[in-house]
Design a protein around this motif. Structure first.
Motif, mmCIF file in Angstrom:
data_model
loop_
_atom_site.group_PDB
_atom_site.id
_atom_site.type_symbol
_atom_site.label_atom_id
_atom_site.label_comp_id
_atom_site.label_asym_id
_atom_site.label_seq_id
_atom_site.Cartn_x
_atom_site.Cartn_y
_atom_site.Cartn_z
ATOM 1 N N HIS A 190 3.241 12.089 -4.399
ATOM 2 C CA HIS A 190 2.190 11.131 -4.061
ATOM 3 C C HIS A 190 2.107 10.930 -2.553
ATOM 4 O O HIS A 190 3.144 10.885 -1.882
ATOM 5 C CB HIS A 190 2.483 9.769 -4.698
ATOM 6 N N PHE A 191 0.889 10.770 -2.070
ATOM 7 C CA PHE A 191 0.657 10.479 -0.660
ATOM 8 C C PHE A 191 -0.198 9.235 -0.552
ATOM 9 O O PHE A 191 -1.162 9.075 -1.305
ATOM 10 C CB PHE A 191 -0.065 11.644 0.034
ATOM 11 N N CYS A 211 4.940 9.167 1.623
ATOM 12 C CA CYS A 211 4.906 9.961 0.390
ATOM 13 C C CYS A 211 6.136 9.653 -0.446
ATOM 14 O O CYS A 211 7.154 9.179 0.068
ATOM 15 C CB CYS A 211 4.742 11.450 0.669
ATOM 16 N N GLU A 232 -2.825 4.894 -2.447
ATOM 17 C CA GLU A 232 -2.619 6.305 -2.772
ATOM 18 C C GLU A 232 -3.896 7.083 -2.506
ATOM 19 O O GLU A 232 -4.975 6.702 -2.947
ATOM 20 C CB GLU A 232 -2.211 6.465 -4.239
#
Length: 144
Positions: free
Chosen positions: A94-95, A111, A130
């Motif tokens: 995830h970023f 992240c 996100e």
């Protein structure tokens, strides 16, 4: 290959070398090029290692960064994602960005890695939005 001393030694050596090379591979790369360092299709030479062992070793390997100090979560995330994939797990990378930094000269980003929707390497920070999730395949996480 079953979990054992040889597999763990091979894994630790591969992780250590990868952690040392990663800063060079990430330097001055755009986001798309960085994501190529987290491929979805990998062989699984470390199948049999528990996810908790992999995560603990990744965190230990990057705990005192000499390089990528300001991007520690990226280093942890890429290594965690990659080595969990090589053990047959299905992580998501995830970023996110800090919404408050959107109007600042420098964007604040973060992240983290999740298995079955639960953070295992880092976690989302407060005020993070996100912006991208790098999905895994179809393998489900095994109990550690």
């Amino acid at each position: 290959m079953a979990d054992g001393p040889f597999l763990r030694a091979l894994f630790r050596t591969h992780l250590w070398l990868s952690a040392r090379v990663l800063p060079v591979l990430v330097a001055r790369r755009d986001f798309e090029s960085v994501l190529k360092l987290a491929p979805l299709q990998l062989s699984t030479p470390y199948r049999g290692l528990p996810w908790s062992y992999i995560v603990a070793r990744v965190k230990r390997t990057v705990r005192r960064p000499w390089v990528m100090r300001d991007r520690r979560c990226l280093r942890e995330g890429l290594l965690g994602f990659r080595f969990l994939r090589m053990a047959g797990f299905d992580p998501d990378l995830h970023f996110g960005v800090d919404a408050k930094s959107m109007h600042e000269p420098r964007l604040s980003a973060h992240c983290w890695v999740c298995l079955d929707g639960k953070p295992v390497v880092s976690d989302s920070l407060p005020d993070m939005v996100e912006i991208y999730r790098h999905p895994g395949g179809s393998v489900k996480a095994r109990a550690a």
